[in-house]
Design an enzyme around this catalytic site. Sequence first.
Site, PDB file in Angstrom:
ATOM      1  N   ARG A   1      -0.109  -4.558   5.840  1.00 21.44           N
ATOM      2  CA  ARG A   1       0.976  -4.930   7.047  1.00 21.44           C
ATOM      3  C   ARG A   1      -0.019  -4.993   8.358  1.00 21.44           C
ATOM      4  O   ARG A   1      -0.742  -4.053   8.252  1.00 21.44           O
ATOM      5  CB  ARG A   1       1.664  -4.420   6.182  1.00 21.44           C
ATOM      6  CG  ARG A   1       2.881  -5.311   5.685  1.00 21.44           C
ATOM      7  CD  ARG A   1       3.627  -6.856   5.888  1.00 21.44           C
ATOM      8  NE  ARG A   1       4.092  -7.451   4.920  1.00 21.44           N
ATOM      9  CZ  ARG A   1       3.626  -8.716   4.110  1.00 21.44           C
ATOM     10  NH1 ARG A   1       2.442  -8.081   4.065  1.00 21.44           N
ATOM     11  NH2 ARG A   1       4.495  -8.978   3.430  1.00 21.44           N
TER      12      ARG A   1
ATOM     13  N   HIS B   1      -2.402 -14.323   8.412  1.00 24.53           N
ATOM     14  CA  HIS B   1      -1.389 -14.272   7.485  1.00 24.53           C
ATOM     15  C   HIS B   1      -1.606 -15.419   6.253  1.00 24.53           C
ATOM     16  O   HIS B   1      -0.648 -15.970   5.741  1.00 24.53           O
ATOM     17  CB  HIS B   1       0.021 -14.009   7.330  1.00 24.53           C
ATOM     18  CG  HIS B   1       0.914 -13.287   6.496  1.00 24.53           C
ATOM     19  ND1 HIS B   1       1.431 -12.041   7.594  1.00 24.53           N
ATOM     20  CD2 HIS B   1       0.553 -12.594   5.185  1.00 24.53           C
ATOM     21  CE1 HIS B   1       1.891 -11.440   6.007  1.00 24.53           C
ATOM     22  NE2 HIS B   1       1.151 -11.706   4.872  1.00 24.53           N
TER      23      HIS B   1
HETATM   24  P1  NDP Z   1       1.429  -2.560  -4.993  1.00 25.70           P
HETATM   25  O1  NDP Z   1       2.562  -1.515  -4.270  1.00 25.70           O
HETATM   26  O2  NDP Z   1       1.132  -2.408  -6.185  1.00 25.70           O
HETATM   27  O3  NDP Z   1       0.087  -0.964  -4.308  1.00 25.70           O
HETATM   28  C1  NDP Z   1      -0.106  -0.509  -3.072  1.00 25.70           C
HETATM   29  C2  NDP Z   1      -0.588   0.871  -3.192  1.00 25.70           C
HETATM   30  O4  NDP Z   1      -0.386   1.112  -1.348  1.00 25.70           O
HETATM   31  C3  NDP Z   1      -1.063   1.398  -4.082  1.00 25.70           C
HETATM   32  O5  NDP Z   1      -2.070   2.003  -4.743  1.00 25.70           O
HETATM   33  C4  NDP Z   1      -0.390   2.736  -3.940  1.00 25.70           C
HETATM   34  O6  NDP Z   1      -0.457   3.813  -4.448  1.00 25.70           O
HETATM   35  C5  NDP Z   1      -0.533   3.046  -2.290  1.00 25.70           C
HETATM   36  N1  NDP Z   1       0.001   3.860  -0.622  1.00 25.70           N
HETATM   37  C6  NDP Z   1       1.122   3.515  -0.805  1.00 25.70           C
HETATM   38  N2  NDP Z   1       1.737   4.338   0.013  1.00 25.70           N
HETATM   39  C7  NDP Z   1       0.840   5.481   0.641  1.00 25.70           C
HETATM   40  C8  NDP Z   1       0.343   6.101   0.999  1.00 25.70           C
HETATM   41  N3  NDP Z   1       1.674   7.028   2.021  1.00 25.70           N
HETATM   42  N4  NDP Z   1      -0.717   6.499   1.457  1.00 25.70           N
HETATM   43  C9  NDP Z   1      -1.626   6.527   0.332  1.00 25.70           C
HETATM   44  N5  NDP Z   1      -2.063   5.600  -0.148  1.00 25.70           N
HETATM   45  C10 NDP Z   1      -0.442   4.569  -0.459  1.00 25.70           C
HETATM   46  O7  NDP Z   1       0.617  -3.510  -4.000  1.00 25.70           O
HETATM   47  P2  NDP Z   1       0.025  -4.388  -3.794  1.00 25.70           P
HETATM   48  O8  NDP Z   1      -1.179  -3.884  -3.800  1.00 25.70           O
HETATM   49  O9  NDP Z   1       0.555  -5.824  -4.813  1.00 25.70           O
HETATM   50  O10 NDP Z   1       0.467  -5.223  -2.204  1.00 25.70           O
HETATM   51  C11 NDP Z   1       0.508  -4.203  -1.100  1.00 25.70           C
HETATM   52  C12 NDP Z   1       0.994  -5.044  -0.230  1.00 25.70           C
HETATM   53  O11 NDP Z   1      -0.287  -5.851   0.472  1.00 25.70           O
HETATM   54  C13 NDP Z   1       2.202  -5.453  -0.042  1.00 25.70           C
HETATM   55  O12 NDP Z   1       2.685  -4.375   0.066  1.00 25.70           O
HETATM   56  C14 NDP Z   1       2.307  -6.234   0.928  1.00 25.70           C
HETATM   57  O13 NDP Z   1       2.939  -6.010   2.465  1.00 25.70           O
HETATM   58  C15 NDP Z   1       0.607  -6.692   0.843  1.00 25.70           C
HETATM   59  N6  NDP Z   1       0.515  -8.468   1.034  1.00 25.70           N
HETATM   60  C16 NDP Z   1       0.028  -9.053   1.909  1.00 25.70           C
HETATM   61  C17 NDP Z   1      -0.274 -10.784   1.705  1.00 25.70           C
HETATM   62  C18 NDP Z   1      -1.292 -11.200   3.098  1.00 25.70           C
HETATM   63  O14 NDP Z   1      -0.906 -12.485   2.615  1.00 25.70           O
HETATM   64  N7  NDP Z   1      -2.020 -10.505   3.530  1.00 25.70           N
HETATM   65  C19 NDP Z   1       0.716 -10.620   0.592  1.00 25.70           C
HETATM   66  C20 NDP Z   1       0.695 -10.173  -0.130  1.00 25.70           C
HETATM   67  C21 NDP Z   1       0.096  -8.621  -0.294  1.00 25.70           C
HETATM   68  P3  NDP Z   1      -0.184   4.701  -5.201  1.00 25.70           P
HETATM   69  O15 NDP Z   1      -1.323   3.615  -6.496  1.00 25.70           O
HETATM   70  O16 NDP Z   1      -0.324   5.774  -5.601  1.00 25.70           O
HETATM   71  O17 NDP Z   1       1.735   4.748  -4.985  1.00 25.70           O
END
Ligand code: NDP
Length: 311
Positions: A227, A275
């Site tokens: 994001r 995007h």
């Molecule tokens: P997930 O929920 O599967 O994974 C999120 C990861 O981020 C987890 O490993 C989580 O840690 C980590 N995380 C969250 N908060 C923190 C923090 N404060 N500190 C450290 N690590 C953190 O999401 P996805 O992988 O499916 O997607 C990630 C993001 O990608 C989506 O939220 C979306 O915004 C973006 N996206 C972008 C797209 C594009 O076209 N560019 C398309 C699809 C998604 P933990 O494992 O410990 O919970």
Amino acid sequence: MALLVNIGHNGWYRDVELAAELRKLSPDADIRSSDEPGNLSEITMLAVSGLAADLPARLPNLALVQKLGAGVETIVAHPALAPHVQVTRLKPKEPAREIAQYCLTYVLMGQRNVAAHAESQSRAAWESLEPKQNHKTRVGVLGMGHIGGETAALMRDLGFEVHGWSRSPKEMQGVTCHHGADSLEPMLGQCDYICAILPSTAETRGLINAQTLAAMKTGATLINAGRGDLVDEAALLADLDRGNLGHAVLDVLCTEPLPESDPLWAHPKVTITPHVSGWHLGDALEDVTENFRRLSAGEDLLHAVDRQRGY
Ligand code: NDP
């Protein structure tokens, strides 16, 4: 009980087409699209990409908002969405692979000096640059979830030294895993490429700022496919201009579409894509109809989002 498709996102799938696809998967279900929503008090589930400001208030029996993707920051924080309304997302394989390959594309362009050789060609200059070797290159992945995990595995399998960073502890074969705020800067300082695939939450917004940029290795490349609000864009420009970070590849921006006047467009060390790193939903639509079935049957939902945590 009815499912209403109201994508709220132009230039992608259309509501009528998506509703028709969902009806094929679940012919007996009451699935409607925004052009013919019928009696709104019958709607219990919404399938959206962006949730319109006035929509929740018009649906008195709404129980579930299904995001047709992964990022839910605007839905969980939607001021008109009652606390009891559940939020679910999708976890499709196809866009996770697409985003991993997007990151890999720009990593390999760096490894093979693509930009420098193109510049040499523009001057008809035969200038050879040694390719960088994967096993001598560190790739950091911020966010080790559904998409970040796929990205880390792809990089690992190509022989890169991979470091992952998440909120909670993780284990992944062949990947050095770090977690928590204190481990971020030391990890950033070791990486030649940083692939950010984090959700937008109160904790991650502005995480890539003057301080964390300064902690990055001189000449490193930042690739952001999560994001846009992860990055303080003014601090990024300042960091690039003072010669620290080598390049930034941004698929997501704080303001989308990026305004024509924004200095990021023309900066020689910035690559912008609109995007597009993850696009196709693949077979994830089955999870939408399955969630409608589960909601109607009072069962636990697939890929439920923690509205407090924000992802
Ligand atoms: P997930 O929920 O599967 O994974 C999120 C990861 O981020 C987890 O490993 C989580 O840690 C980590 N995380 C969250 N908060 C923190 C923090 N404060 N500190 C450290 N690590 C953190 O999401 P996805 O992988 O499916 O997607 C990630 C993001 O990608 C989506 O939220 C979306 O915004 C973006 N996206 C972008 C797209 C594009 O076209 N560019 C398309 C699809 C998604 P933990 O494992 O410990 O919970």
